[in-house]
Write a protein that holds these residues in place. Sequence first.
Motif, PDB file in Angstrom:
ATOM      1  N   SER A 104      -7.938  89.091  13.684  1.00  0.00           N
ATOM      2  CA  SER A 104      -7.793  88.787  15.103  1.00  0.00           C
ATOM      3  C   SER A 104      -7.478  87.301  15.273  1.00  0.00           C
ATOM      4  CB  SER A 104      -9.072  89.137  15.867  1.00  0.00           C
ATOM      5  OG  SER A 104     -10.160  88.356  15.397  1.00  0.00           O
ATOM      6  N   HIS A 105      -7.187  86.900  16.497  1.00  0.00           N
ATOM      7  CA  HIS A 105      -6.893  85.487  16.719  1.00  0.00           C
ATOM      8  C   HIS A 105      -7.512  85.034  18.031  1.00  0.00           C
ATOM      9  CE1 HIS A 105      -3.700  87.013  19.391  1.00  0.00           C
ATOM     10  NE2 HIS A 105      -3.803  85.851  19.995  1.00  0.00           N
ATOM     11  N   GLY A 106      -7.671  83.730  18.134  1.00  0.00           N
ATOM     12  CA  GLY A 106      -8.173  83.123  19.354  1.00  0.00           C
ATOM     13  C   GLY A 106      -7.377  81.871  19.643  1.00  0.00           C
ATOM     14  N   TRP A 107      -7.881  81.048  20.578  1.00  0.00           N
ATOM     15  CA  TRP A 107      -7.165  79.843  20.986  1.00  0.00           C
ATOM     16  C   TRP A 107      -8.087  78.638  20.988  1.00  0.00           C
ATOM     17  CZ3 TRP A 107      -2.151  80.447  21.033  1.00  0.00           C
ATOM     18  CH2 TRP A 107      -1.633  81.726  21.267  1.00  0.00           C
ATOM     19  N   GLN A 108      -7.510  77.482  20.753  1.00  0.00           N
ATOM     20  CA  GLN A 108      -8.243  76.240  20.861  1.00  0.00           C
ATOM     21  C   GLN A 108      -7.299  75.134  21.306  1.00  0.00           C
ATOM     22  OE1 GLN A 108      -9.776  75.193  16.973  1.00  0.00           O
ATOM     23  NE2 GLN A 108      -7.844  74.324  16.279  1.00  0.00           N
ATOM     24  N   ILE A 109      -7.887  74.080  21.869  1.00  0.00           N
ATOM     25  CA  ILE A 109      -7.112  72.873  22.126  1.00  0.00           C
ATOM     26  C   ILE A 109      -7.701  71.759  21.269  1.00  0.00           C
ATOM     27  CG2 ILE A 109      -6.348  73.488  24.438  1.00  0.00           C
ATOM     28  CD1 ILE A 109      -8.547  71.684  25.555  1.00  0.00           C
ATOM     29  N   VAL A 110      -6.835  70.881  20.804  1.00  0.00           N
ATOM     30  CA  VAL A 110      -7.220  69.791  19.911  1.00  0.00           C
ATOM     31  C   VAL A 110      -6.796  68.481  20.548  1.00  0.00           C
ATOM     32  CG1 VAL A 110      -6.926  68.790  17.614  1.00  0.00           C
ATOM     33  CG2 VAL A 110      -6.958  71.285  17.894  1.00  0.00           C
ATOM     34  N   TRP A 111      -7.696  67.495  20.539  1.00  0.00           N
ATOM     35  CA  TRP A 111      -7.369  66.217  21.144  1.00  0.00           C
ATOM     36  C   TRP A 111      -8.091  65.085  20.416  1.00  0.00           C
ATOM     37  CZ3 TRP A 111     -11.230  69.316  22.978  1.00  0.00           C
ATOM     38  CH2 TRP A 111     -12.467  68.740  23.212  1.00  0.00           C
ATOM     39  N   SER A 112      -7.726  63.876  20.757  1.00  0.00           N
ATOM     40  CA  SER A 112      -8.383  62.675  20.246  1.00  0.00           C
ATOM     41  C   SER A 112      -8.763  61.792  21.418  1.00  0.00           C
ATOM     42  CB  SER A 112      -7.452  61.905  19.302  1.00  0.00           C
ATOM     43  OG  SER A 112      -8.022  60.644  18.973  1.00  0.00           O
ATOM     44  N   PRO A 159      -6.398  57.729  10.411  1.00  0.00           N
ATOM     45  CA  PRO A 159      -5.935  58.708  11.406  1.00  0.00           C
ATOM     46  C   PRO A 159      -6.976  58.915  12.492  1.00  0.00           C
ATOM     47  CG  PRO A 159      -6.597  59.798   9.364  1.00  0.00           C
ATOM     48  CD  PRO A 159      -6.578  58.329   9.081  1.00  0.00           C
ATOM     49  N   ALA A 160      -6.489  59.251  13.675  1.00  0.00           N
ATOM     50  CA  ALA A 160      -7.383  59.449  14.805  1.00  0.00           C
ATOM     51  C   ALA A 160      -8.332  60.621  14.543  1.00  0.00           C
ATOM     52  CB  ALA A 160      -6.569  59.715  16.063  1.00  0.00           C
ATOM     53  N   THR A 161      -9.561  60.478  15.011  1.00  0.00           N
ATOM     54  CA  THR A 161     -10.545  61.544  14.887  1.00  0.00           C
ATOM     55  C   THR A 161     -10.242  62.614  15.936  1.00  0.00           C
ATOM     56  OG1 THR A 161     -12.234  59.980  14.133  1.00  0.00           O
ATOM     57  CG2 THR A 161     -12.999  62.119  14.952  1.00  0.00           C
ATOM     58  N   LEU A 162     -10.067  63.829  15.476  1.00  0.00           N
ATOM     59  CA  LEU A 162      -9.707  64.915  16.376  1.00  0.00           C
ATOM     60  C   LEU A 162     -10.920  65.769  16.735  1.00  0.00           C
ATOM     61  CD1 LEU A 162      -6.371  66.151  14.739  1.00  0.00           C
ATOM     62  CD2 LEU A 162      -6.655  64.542  16.636  1.00  0.00           C
ATOM     63  N   ARG A 190      11.594  64.868  28.595  1.00  0.00           N
ATOM     64  CA  ARG A 190      11.094  66.123  28.061  1.00  0.00           C
ATOM     65  C   ARG A 190       9.639  65.932  27.654  1.00  0.00           C
ATOM     66  NH1 ARG A 190      15.538  69.156  27.167  1.00  0.00           N
ATOM     67  NH2 ARG A 190      14.332  70.765  26.178  1.00  0.00           N
ATOM     68  N   LYS A 191       8.879  67.018  27.657  1.00  0.00           N
ATOM     69  CA  LYS A 191       7.500  66.969  27.215  1.00  0.00           C
ATOM     70  C   LYS A 191       7.466  66.919  25.698  1.00  0.00           C
ATOM     71  CE  LYS A 191       6.083  70.822  28.841  1.00  0.00           C
ATOM     72  NZ  LYS A 191       7.413  71.330  29.169  1.00  0.00           N
ATOM     73  N   PRO A 192       6.566  66.134  25.099  1.00  0.00           N
ATOM     74  CA  PRO A 192       6.428  66.182  23.651  1.00  0.00           C
ATOM     75  C   PRO A 192       5.902  67.551  23.232  1.00  0.00           C
ATOM     76  CG  PRO A 192       4.659  64.896  24.638  1.00  0.00           C
ATOM     77  CD  PRO A 192       5.633  65.195  25.734  1.00  0.00           C
ATOM     78  N   ARG A 193       6.390  68.068  22.118  1.00  0.00           N
ATOM     79  CA  ARG A 193       6.014  69.413  21.685  1.00  0.00           C
ATOM     80  C   ARG A 193       4.866  69.408  20.700  1.00  0.00           C
ATOM     81  NH1 ARG A 193       8.998  73.436  23.194  1.00  0.00           N
ATOM     82  NH2 ARG A 193       8.124  74.722  21.559  1.00  0.00           N
ATOM     83  N   SER A 194       4.438  68.259  20.223  1.00  0.00           N
ATOM     84  CA  SER A 194       3.354  68.252  19.252  1.00  0.00           C
ATOM     85  C   SER A 194       2.570  66.972  19.386  1.00  0.00           C
ATOM     86  CB  SER A 194       3.908  68.373  17.818  1.00  0.00           C
ATOM     87  OG  SER A 194       4.757  67.279  17.541  1.00  0.00           O
ATOM     88  N   GLY A 195       1.415  66.954  18.717  1.00  0.00           N
ATOM     89  CA  GLY A 195       0.569  65.759  18.757  1.00  0.00           C
ATOM     90  C   GLY A 195      -0.555  65.910  19.728  1.00  0.00           C
ATOM     91  N   ALA A 196      -1.733  65.363  19.382  1.00  0.00           N
ATOM     92  CA  ALA A 196      -2.891  65.470  20.253  1.00  0.00           C
ATOM     93  C   ALA A 196      -2.747  64.557  21.439  1.00  0.00           C
ATOM     94  CB  ALA A 196      -4.143  65.114  19.455  1.00  0.00           C
ATOM     95  N   ALA A 197      -3.386  64.912  22.524  1.00  0.00           N
ATOM     96  CA  ALA A 197      -3.306  64.125  23.750  1.00  0.00           C
ATOM     97  C   ALA A 197      -4.676  63.623  24.143  1.00  0.00           C
ATOM     98  CB  ALA A 197      -2.726  64.968  24.882  1.00  0.00           C
ATOM     99  N   THR A 198      -4.679  62.588  24.921  1.00  0.00           N
ATOM    100  CA  THR A 198      -5.939  62.048  25.420  1.00  0.00           C
ATOM    101  C   THR A 198      -6.479  62.964  26.493  1.00  0.00           C
ATOM    102  OG1 THR A 198      -5.117  59.825  25.015  1.00  0.00           O
ATOM    103  CG2 THR A 198      -7.021  60.034  26.485  1.00  0.00           C
ATOM    104  N   PRO A 199      -7.791  63.320  26.459  1.00  0.00           N
ATOM    105  CA  PRO A 199      -8.346  64.235  27.443  1.00  0.00           C
ATOM    106  C   PRO A 199      -8.387  63.606  28.826  1.00  0.00           C
ATOM    107  CG  PRO A 199     -10.098  63.297  26.106  1.00  0.00           C
ATOM    108  CD  PRO A 199      -8.805  62.850  25.500  1.00  0.00           C
ATOM    109  N   GLN A 200      -8.501  64.457  29.846  1.00  0.00           N
ATOM    110  CA  GLN A 200      -8.596  63.974  31.222  1.00  0.00           C
ATOM    111  C   GLN A 200      -9.912  63.262  31.420  1.00  0.00           C
ATOM    112  OE1 GLN A 200      -6.015  66.759  34.027  1.00  0.00           O
ATOM    113  NE2 GLN A 200      -7.987  67.594  33.606  1.00  0.00           N
TER     114      GLN A 200
END
Length: 203
Positions: free
Chosen positions: A141-149, A166-169, A193-203
Amino acid sequence: MALQQTVEKTVTQTVSGLGYDLVEIERSAGGLLRVTIDLPWAGPAADGADDALVTVEDCEKVTRQLQYALEVEGVDYKRLEVSSPGIDRPLRHERDFERFAGEVIDIVLKAPMGEAAAGQVSANRKKFRGTLERVEAADGSHGWQIVWSDEPAAKPGQKVSKKRPPATLQALGFTLDELREARLAPIVDFKGRKPRSGAATPQ
């Protein structure tokens, strides 16, 4: 409630019948009926090319057909507006998450993470921004996650030392049932255009 169901059924059948994906239906004060459509997704492009975009002609075609279908069903509205998704496109269905895996998204949870998140994020936090990733489980099975720094991203033109660690994720797993809202993050780079990869800073 019956009227709303009629509107949703009519719009859904009309849009899908013309070969488009229905993203969102909104009824606003003043009788505005706003319908957002997108082109269907066939899966990851082999050449890495971006999806095609909805055109004005697409919107006009759907508008004409919807006007006829809504009239047949006797749906009362003052103005119909058909448009393409913006850069903050809502994600509502499993196929939306499949389609935009690897993109930076904003999510709002229905309930705070609680004490289970202690030591990683605030237990009261419900809003997150990060890169959407598919997670495969051992049972297939599969699930979802978001990854950020939480570390600030380098500014445009700023030189980054190769010796810089490297940034701590951080990662947050979730199910679609836990989400109140999910959207593509409205991020635009210098090429528009929106970047397609790379972690983003959280809100």
